[in-house]
Scaffold this motif. Structure first.
Motif, PDB file in Angstrom:
ATOM      1  N   VAL A 271     -21.981   3.972 -31.709  1.00 58.81           N
ATOM      2  CA  VAL A 271     -21.254   3.304 -32.786  1.00 58.81           C
ATOM      3  C   VAL A 271     -20.192   4.267 -33.314  1.00 58.81           C
ATOM      4  N   GLY A 272     -18.933   3.806 -33.352  1.00 58.57           N
ATOM      5  CA  GLY A 272     -17.843   4.668 -33.794  1.00 58.57           C
ATOM      6  C   GLY A 272     -17.640   4.630 -35.295  1.00 58.57           C
ATOM      7  N   SER A 273     -17.875   3.448 -35.907  1.00 63.82           N
ATOM      8  CA  SER A 273     -17.736   3.381 -37.356  1.00 63.82           C
ATOM      9  C   SER A 273     -18.609   2.265 -37.905  1.00 63.82           C
ATOM     10  N   VAL A 274     -19.004   2.446 -39.146  1.00 63.84           N
ATOM     11  CA  VAL A 274     -19.854   1.478 -39.828  1.00 63.84           C
ATOM     12  C   VAL A 274     -19.130   1.058 -41.091  1.00 63.84           C
ATOM     13  N   ARG A 275     -19.008  -0.251 -41.320  1.00 63.72           N
ATOM     14  CA  ARG A 275     -18.413  -0.706 -42.573  1.00 63.72           C
ATOM     15  C   ARG A 275     -19.427  -1.598 -43.277  1.00 63.72           C
ATOM     16  N   VAL A 276     -19.665  -1.304 -44.525  1.00 58.69           N
ATOM     17  CA  VAL A 276     -20.609  -2.126 -45.289  1.00 58.69           C
ATOM     18  C   VAL A 276     -19.820  -2.792 -46.406  1.00 58.69           C
ATOM     19  N   THR A 277     -19.790  -4.117 -46.391  1.00 58.98           N
ATOM     20  CA  THR A 277     -19.110  -4.868 -47.438  1.00 58.98           C
ATOM     21  C   THR A 277     -20.152  -5.345 -48.452  1.00 58.98           C
ATOM     22  N   ASN A 278     -19.825  -5.272 -49.728  1.00 56.14           N
ATOM     23  CA  ASN A 278     -20.734  -5.680 -50.815  1.00 56.14           C
ATOM     24  C   ASN A 278     -22.121  -5.059 -50.696  1.00 56.14           C
ATOM     25  N   PRO A 279     -22.219  -3.732 -50.619  1.00 50.05           N
ATOM     26  CA  PRO A 279     -23.541  -3.120 -50.448  1.00 50.05           C
ATOM     27  C   PRO A 279     -24.448  -3.432 -51.642  1.00 50.05           C
ATOM     28  N   GLY A 280     -25.708  -3.632 -51.353  1.00 47.40           N
ATOM     29  CA  GLY A 280     -26.691  -3.888 -52.413  1.00 47.40           C
ATOM     30  C   GLY A 280     -26.771  -5.330 -52.849  1.00 47.40           C
ATOM     31  N   ASP A 281     -25.913  -6.187 -52.277  1.00 48.06           N
ATOM     32  CA  ASP A 281     -25.891  -7.598 -52.667  1.00 48.06           C
ATOM     33  C   ASP A 281     -26.459  -8.437 -51.522  1.00 48.06           C
ATOM     34  N   ARG A 282     -26.860  -9.670 -51.824  1.00 47.71           N
ATOM     35  CA  ARG A 282     -27.408 -10.523 -50.776  1.00 47.71           C
ATOM     36  C   ARG A 282     -26.337 -10.880 -49.745  1.00 47.71           C
ATOM     37  N   SER A 283     -25.048 -10.822 -50.187  1.00 46.66           N
ATOM     38  CA  SER A 283     -23.959 -11.193 -49.277  1.00 46.66           C
ATOM     39  C   SER A 283     -23.504 -10.021 -48.420  1.00 46.66           C
ATOM     40  N   ALA A 284     -24.186  -8.888 -48.468  1.00 45.52           N
ATOM     41  CA  ALA A 284     -23.715  -7.690 -47.763  1.00 45.52           C
ATOM     42  C   ALA A 284     -23.540  -7.942 -46.265  1.00 45.52           C
ATOM     43  N   LEU A 285     -22.464  -7.346 -45.719  1.00 38.19           N
ATOM     44  CA  LEU A 285     -22.206  -7.434 -44.282  1.00 38.19           C
ATOM     45  C   LEU A 285     -22.119  -6.020 -43.722  1.00 38.19           C
ATOM     46  N   VAL A 286     -22.692  -5.808 -42.541  1.00 39.56           N
ATOM     47  CA  VAL A 286     -22.579  -4.518 -41.875  1.00 39.56           C
ATOM     48  C   VAL A 286     -21.784  -4.734 -40.591  1.00 39.56           C
ATOM     49  N   THR A 287     -20.619  -4.080 -40.493  1.00 40.50           N
ATOM     50  CA  THR A 287     -19.774  -4.223 -39.313  1.00 40.50           C
ATOM     51  C   THR A 287     -19.841  -2.939 -38.512  1.00 40.50           C
ATOM     52  N   LEU A 288     -20.287  -3.031 -37.267  1.00 41.41           N
ATOM     53  CA  LEU A 288     -20.352  -1.859 -36.389  1.00 41.41           C
ATOM     54  C   LEU A 288     -19.221  -1.953 -35.371  1.00 41.41           C
ATOM     55  N   THR A 289     -18.488  -0.851 -35.206  1.00 44.06           N
ATOM     56  CA  THR A 289     -17.412  -0.806 -34.228  1.00 44.06           C
ATOM     57  C   THR A 289     -17.785   0.166 -33.132  1.00 44.06           C
ATOM     58  N   ARG A 290     -17.527  -0.226 -31.911  1.00 39.45           N
ATOM     59  CA  ARG A 290     -17.885   0.574 -30.745  1.00 39.45           C
ATOM     60  C   ARG A 290     -17.137   1.904 -30.751  1.00 39.45           C
ATOM     61  N   ALA A 291     -17.818   2.974 -30.367  1.00 38.98           N
ATOM     62  CA  ALA A 291     -17.206   4.304 -30.359  1.00 38.98           C
ATOM     63  C   ALA A 291     -16.090   4.360 -29.321  1.00 38.98           C
ATOM     64  N   PRO A 292     -14.977   5.029 -29.657  1.00 40.00           N
ATOM     65  CA  PRO A 292     -13.881   5.110 -28.698  1.00 40.00           C
ATOM     66  C   PRO A 292     -14.248   5.932 -27.473  1.00 40.00           C
ATOM     67  N   GLY A 293     -15.310   6.740 -27.565  1.00 41.03           N
ATOM     68  CA  GLY A 293     -15.680   7.579 -26.436  1.00 41.03           C
ATOM     69  C   GLY A 293     -16.176   6.802 -25.234  1.00 41.03           C
ATOM     70  N   SER A 294     -16.450   5.507 -25.414  1.00 40.89           N
ATOM     71  CA  SER A 294     -17.132   4.792 -24.352  1.00 40.89           C
ATOM     72  C   SER A 294     -16.216   3.958 -23.478  1.00 40.89           C
ATOM     73  N   ALA A 295     -14.960   3.786 -23.871  1.00 36.98           N
ATOM     74  CA  ALA A 295     -14.047   2.995 -23.056  1.00 36.98           C
ATOM     75  C   ALA A 295     -12.637   3.494 -23.316  1.00 36.98           C
ATOM     76  N   ILE A 296     -11.746   3.303 -22.343  1.00 42.57           N
ATOM     77  CA  ILE A 296     -10.401   3.854 -22.515  1.00 42.57           C
ATOM     78  C   ILE A 296      -9.650   3.115 -23.606  1.00 42.57           C
ATOM     79  N   GLY A 297      -9.778   1.776 -23.619  1.00 42.16           N
ATOM     80  CA  GLY A 297      -9.106   0.998 -24.651  1.00 42.16           C
ATOM     81  C   GLY A 297      -9.669   1.376 -26.008  1.00 42.16           C
ATOM     82  N   SER A 298      -8.775   1.666 -26.969  1.00 43.34           N
ATOM     83  CA  SER A 298      -9.279   2.278 -28.198  1.00 43.34           C
ATOM     84  C   SER A 298      -9.669   1.262 -29.264  1.00 43.34           C
ATOM     85  N   SER A 299      -9.181   0.027 -29.184  1.00 45.53           N
ATOM     86  CA  SER A 299      -9.559  -0.925 -30.217  1.00 45.53           C
ATOM     87  C   SER A 299     -10.934  -1.476 -29.855  1.00 45.53           C
TER      88      SER A 299
END
Lengths: 524, 101, 100
Positions: A271-299
Motif C-alpha cells: 500500500v503506497g498511501s492511506v486516506r481516511v475520510t471522516n475518521p471516528g464517524d460512522r461514515s468514515a472511508l478508508v482509501t488505499l492506493t497501490r504502492a508505486p514500487g509495484s508497477a511502472i505506471g505511477s497512478s
C-alpha cells in the motif's frame, strides 16, 4: 545556418546546450541523487527506528493521528515502506478546528512519525526529499517559475539531444573512441562517449520529464476541450463526492486486514498511501492506493473500504490508453518501481548524464580557447562561461557534501534547522562561485575540485564522530545503508580528487607548452 | 558559423529572427496543433487531451529544428505565420462550433 | 543473476563490435582482419546484444526487462571503452589504426 542540415544542427546544439547547461547539470546531479532520496533521508535521520511489521507501523501512525487530530476531515498517511522507516502524515482540520484557530497553518497539520507512532522531533531535516524537490522546484523562488525554467531547460535539452544525434554523423564509427590527455579532442570524446552510451536513457528521461510537468508547460490540450481546468482534473482523478459526517461515532476498524485484502487483490503489492475520510464517524472511508514500487505506471489503483465495518465499497476502474501511457512515462522518469539492480543502473545513467552535460560545457570553452585572439585577455563572455562552469560543476557537488555535513554538525535542536541545512548547501555553492571568480581560472578549477573532494571525504569522518552508526559498525551489524553511504562518499571524494589531479596535470602540460611557444616566439 | 559568408550584424539579425520563430512562434503553433489534436483525435475527451499534450513535446522540437534548417529566414517566417493563421482559424472555428466542456 | 548474465553478454557484444572495426583491430586482435571476418564479428556482436535483451525480457518481464537492458548496454559499453582506453594508453600500441 545555410550550410546544410548538419551544420545548422551543430550550431543549434552548441547554443541550446550552453544556454541551459548549468541548470541541466544541476538537474542531473540532484535528480540522480534523488533516485536514492529515501536512503539519503534515512542516513540523515540516524535516530529513527524502523518497524519491520508495516501494518503495525501504519496502525501506530493512525494511533498518533487519533490522539493528535481526532476531529480532522481527512487523514493522509504515507506508510513506512521497505525504503523509508518513517510515516509522513498530513491532515485536513475539521471546520470547527479551523474556525477556532482562525487561520490554517500548514506546519501544524503534518507530522513525521517513526515505525512505532512516535513523532520524529530530533534532527529536523528535509533529507533526500530536498534534493528531489530541487530537481524540479529549485529553491528560493516561486515553484511555478522554477517549473517553467526547468521545463524550458528540458525542452532545450531535448532539442540538443535530437540535434546532437543529427550532428554527429559518425556516431557509431566513433562509438569506442575515448582518448585522454589530448586537450579539446579528449573533451569531445568524453562528451560523445557519455552521450552515446546512455542515449536511450537521456531521450527517455528528458521526454518523460517534460511529461511530468505536461499540463503546466502545454495547457492547451486541456484548454481546447475544457472551459475550466477543474473539470478536466475531476475527470482524470475522480475524487468521489465529499461524504457528510453522519454524526454517529464509530471506531475505525484495524488497518492490517484492509492492507492484507489490498495486497491479495494486487498480487502482493504493498500500500503506497492511506486516506481516511471522516475518521471516528460512522461514515468514515478508508482509501488505499497501490504502492508505486509495484508497477511502472505511477497512478496507482485504489480500493475504498468502509472505515466502520471494513467492507470493500469501491475500486478504481481501468484507465484509458493515453492516461496509462502518461502514467507509465511518469513512472519511468521517477523510477520508483525500480528494484536495486535497476535503481543503480538509473543512478549510473544519471551520473553519465551529469558528465555528458559537464564535458559539453567544458568543451565549449576548450574549443574557443584555442582560437582566442589574445589568450591572456579573453573577452567577457568567454570568462563568464569559464567561471560559471567551475561554479556549476565543482560547486554543486561540494554544496551537497556541505548539506550532508550540516546535517551532522548543526545543533540537534535549533530553530529552522532543516532550513539551515539547505542554506549550508547554497553557502558552499556560492562560496565556490566567489572563489571561481576571484582566482585565476586554472587554479580555481584545481582548488574547487579539491575542495569538493575534501568535503566528501569529511562526511564519513564527521559521521563517525557524531553518530554511532558508520561504515565499521555497519559492516559488523549488517547496517548496509551506512556502509553504502560511506562508500559512496569515499568514491565521490576519490573521483573529485582524481579530477583535481587531472586538472593540475593538464595545467602543467599546457604551461610547459605555453613556455615553449613563448621561447619559440622569442627566438624567432 | 555563417559569419564568414554574411556580415556580423546581419548574422546576428538572422539568429535573433530565427530564435523568435523557434521559441515564441513555435510555442504558439505547437499550442494550436495540440488544441486541434485534443479536439479531433478519435478518443474520449479526457484521453484526447492527454494524448495531444504528450505529443506536443515531440512536435515542438521538430518544428524548432526545421526553423533553424530552413533555407531562408523569410521562407521560415512565411511558413510559420501561414500555419499559425490557418490552423489558428481552424481551432477557433472548431471551438465556436463544437463548444467546450 | 539476470543482471550479470545480461551484462556479460553485452560486454561480449560490444567487444565483438569493437573488434569488427578496422580502426580498433590492431589493438584488440593484434592484426587487421579481412572484411569477411569483420562481418562475422559484427553479426556475432549484434547477436550477443539481442541475446542479452532476450535474457532481460525473460528474466525481468517485458517492460522492466526492456529498460534494464538499456541500462546494461550503458554499463557494458562504458566498461569496454574503459578497457580499450587503458590498452591504448600503453606505450607499445602507439601506432593505432584509428588515430587521425
Amino acid at each position: 545556418m545555410r550550410q546544410g542540415f548538419r551544420q545548422s544542427m551543430a550550431w543549434l546544439h552548441t547554443w541550446a546546450g550552453l544556454l541551459c547547461g548549468w541548470l541541466l547539470f544541476a538537474m542531473f546531479v540532484t535528480g540522480t541523487a534523488a533516485y536514492f532520496q529515501d536512503e539519503i533521508g534515512r542516513w540523515m535521520k540516524p535516530e529513527v527506528h524502523a518497524n519491520p511489521d508495516r501494518a503495525a507501523a501504519t496502525q501506530a501512525a493512525i494511533g498518533y493521528l487519533q490522539a493528535t487530530a481526532p476531529n480532522a476531515d481527512i487523514w493522509y498517511i504515507a506508510p513506512p515502506s521497505a525504503r523509508t522507516p518513517t510515516a509522513d502524515l498530513f491532515w485536513q482540520p475539521g471546520k470547527d478546528e479551523i474556525a477556532a484557530r482562525g487561520t490554517r497553518q500548514r506546519g501544524d497539520t503534518s507530522a513525521i512519525v517513526d515505525g512505532y507512532g512516535r513523532p520524529v522531533t530530533v534532527r529536523d531535516t528535509k533529507g533526500g526529499w530536498f534534493l528531489y524537490r530541487f530537481h524540479f522546484d529549485l529553491h528560493y523562488m516561486p515553484v511555478l517559475w522554477a517549473r517553467y525554467l526547468v521545463g524550458i531547460a528540458s525542452m532545450f535539452m531535448l532539442i540538443a539531444i535530437l540535434s546532437g544525434i543529427v550532428t554527429h554523423k559518425k556516431i557509431f564509427a566513433d562509438f569506442f573512441m575515448l582518448r585522454f590527455g589530448k586537450g579539446q579532442r579528449s573533451w569531445l570524446d568524453a562528451h560523445n562517449v557519455t552521450a552515446v552510451f546512455a542515449l536511450p536513457f537521456y531521450l527517455m528521461i528528458t521526454y518523460t520529464g517534460l511529461v511530468t510537468l505536461a499540463t503546466q508547460l502545454m495547457p492547451f490540450g486541456v484548454i481546447a476541450n475544457y472551459a475550466s481546468p477543474g473539470t478536466f482534473f475531476n475527470e482524470v482523478f475522480p475524487a468521489g463526492k465529499p461524504v457528510e459526517r453522519a454524526g454517529v461515532a464509530a471506531p475505525l476498524v484495524p488497518i492490517a486486514p484492509l492492507m492484507a485484502a489490498a495486497a491479495a487483490r494486487w498480487d502482493g503489492a504493498g500500500v503506497g498511501s492511506v486516506r481516511v475520510t471522516n475518521p471516528g464517524d460512522r461514515s468514515a472511508l478508508v482509501t488505499l492506493t497501490r504502492a508505486p514500487g509495484s508497477a511502472i505506471g505511477s497512478s496507482g489503483d485504489t480500493l475504498i473500504f468502509s472505515g466502520a465495518t471494513g467492507a470493500l465499497l469501491d475500486q478504481s476502474g481501468a484507465t484509458g490508453g493515453a492516461m496509462a501511457t502518461q502514467a507509465v512515462m511518469i513512472g519511468l522518469h521517477a523510477g520508483r518501481f525500480a528494484g536495486w539492480g535497476l535503481r543503480w543502473l538509473y543512478f549510473l545513467s544519471g551520473v553519465a548524464g551529469a558528465v555528458m552535460v559537464g564535458s559539453g560545457l567544458v568543451l565549449w570553452t576548450a574549443k574557443r580557447r584555442a582560437k582566442l585572439p589574445d589568450p591572456a585577455h579573453p573577452p567577457f563572455g568567454f570568462r563568464l562561461v569559464a567561471r560559471l562552469n567551475i561554479a556549476a560543476i565543482a560547486g554543486l557537488p561540494a554544496g551537497i557534501a556541505g548539506y550532508f555535513l550540516a546535517n551532522r554538525l548543526l545543533p540537534l535542536v535549533m530553530e529552522q534547522r532543516a532550513a539551515w541545512e539547505i542554506h549550508c548547501l547554497f553557502i558552499v555553492w556560492g562560496a565556490t562561485l566567489v572563489w571561481a571568480i576571484a582566482r585565476p581560472e586554472r587554479r580555481a578549477w584545481i582548488e574547487s575540485l579539491a575542495a569538493a573532494a575534501l568535503l566528501f571525504a569529511a562526511v564519513p569522518i564527521v559521521n563517525a564522530v557524531t553518530v554511532p552508526r558508520n561504515l565499521l559498525t555497519g559492516l559488523l551489524s549488517g547496517d548496509w545503508l551506512f556502509v553504502a553511504f560511506d562508500l559512496a562518499m569515499i568514491t565521490l571524494a576519490v573521483g573529485f580528487g582524481f579530477a583535481a589531479r587531472k586538472a593540475a596535470h593538464a595545467k602543467a602540460i599546457s604551461s610547459r607548452r605555453a613556455r615553449r611557444a613563448a621561447r619559440a616566439m622569442a627566438t624567432a | 558559423m555563417a559569419a564568414k559568408a554574411v556580415p556580423e550584424r546581419r548574422y546576428r539579425l538572422i539568429v535573433m529572427s530565427r530564435a523568435l520563430l523557434a521559441i515564441p512562434f513555435n510555442y504558439a503553433l505547437t499550442a494550436i496543433v495540440t488544441g486541434l489534436l485534443a479536439r479531433h483525435l478519435p478518443l474520449a475527451r479526457v484521453e484526447a487531451s492527454i494524448a495531444a499534450t504528450l505529443l506536443s513535446f515531440a512536435i515542438f522540437p521538430v518544428i524548432a529544428m526545421a526553423i533553424f534548417y530552413a533555407r531562408s529566414t523569410l521562407r521560415a517566417w512565411l511558413w510559420m505565420s501561414g500555419a499559425i493563421v490557418l490552423l489558428g482559424a481552424a481551432l477557433a472555428l472548431s471551438v465556436q462550433l463544437g463548444g467546450r466542456a | 543473476m539476470t543482471h550479470l548474465i545480461a551484462i556479460a553478454l553485452c560486454i561480449t557484444g560490444f567487444a565483438s563490435l569493437c573488434a569488427a572495426m578496422p580502426r580498433h583491430q590492431r589493438m584488440v586482435v593484434g592484426r587487421l582482419l579481412g572484411d569477411a571476418a569483420g562481418f562475422r564479428l559484427r553479426l556475432a556482436g549484434g547477436a550477443a546484444l539481442l541475446l542479452a535483451l532476450a535474457v532481460d525480457l525473460a528474466g525481468l518481464g517485458a517492460a522492466y526487462g526492456a529498460i534494464t537492458w538499456c541500462g546494461h548496454l550503458t554499463v557494458a559499453a562504458a566498461l569496454v571503452v574503459a578497457r580499450l582506453n587503458r590498452a591504448s594508453s600503453r606505450p607499445s600500441s602507439k601506432h593505432r589504426a584509428g588515430d587521425r
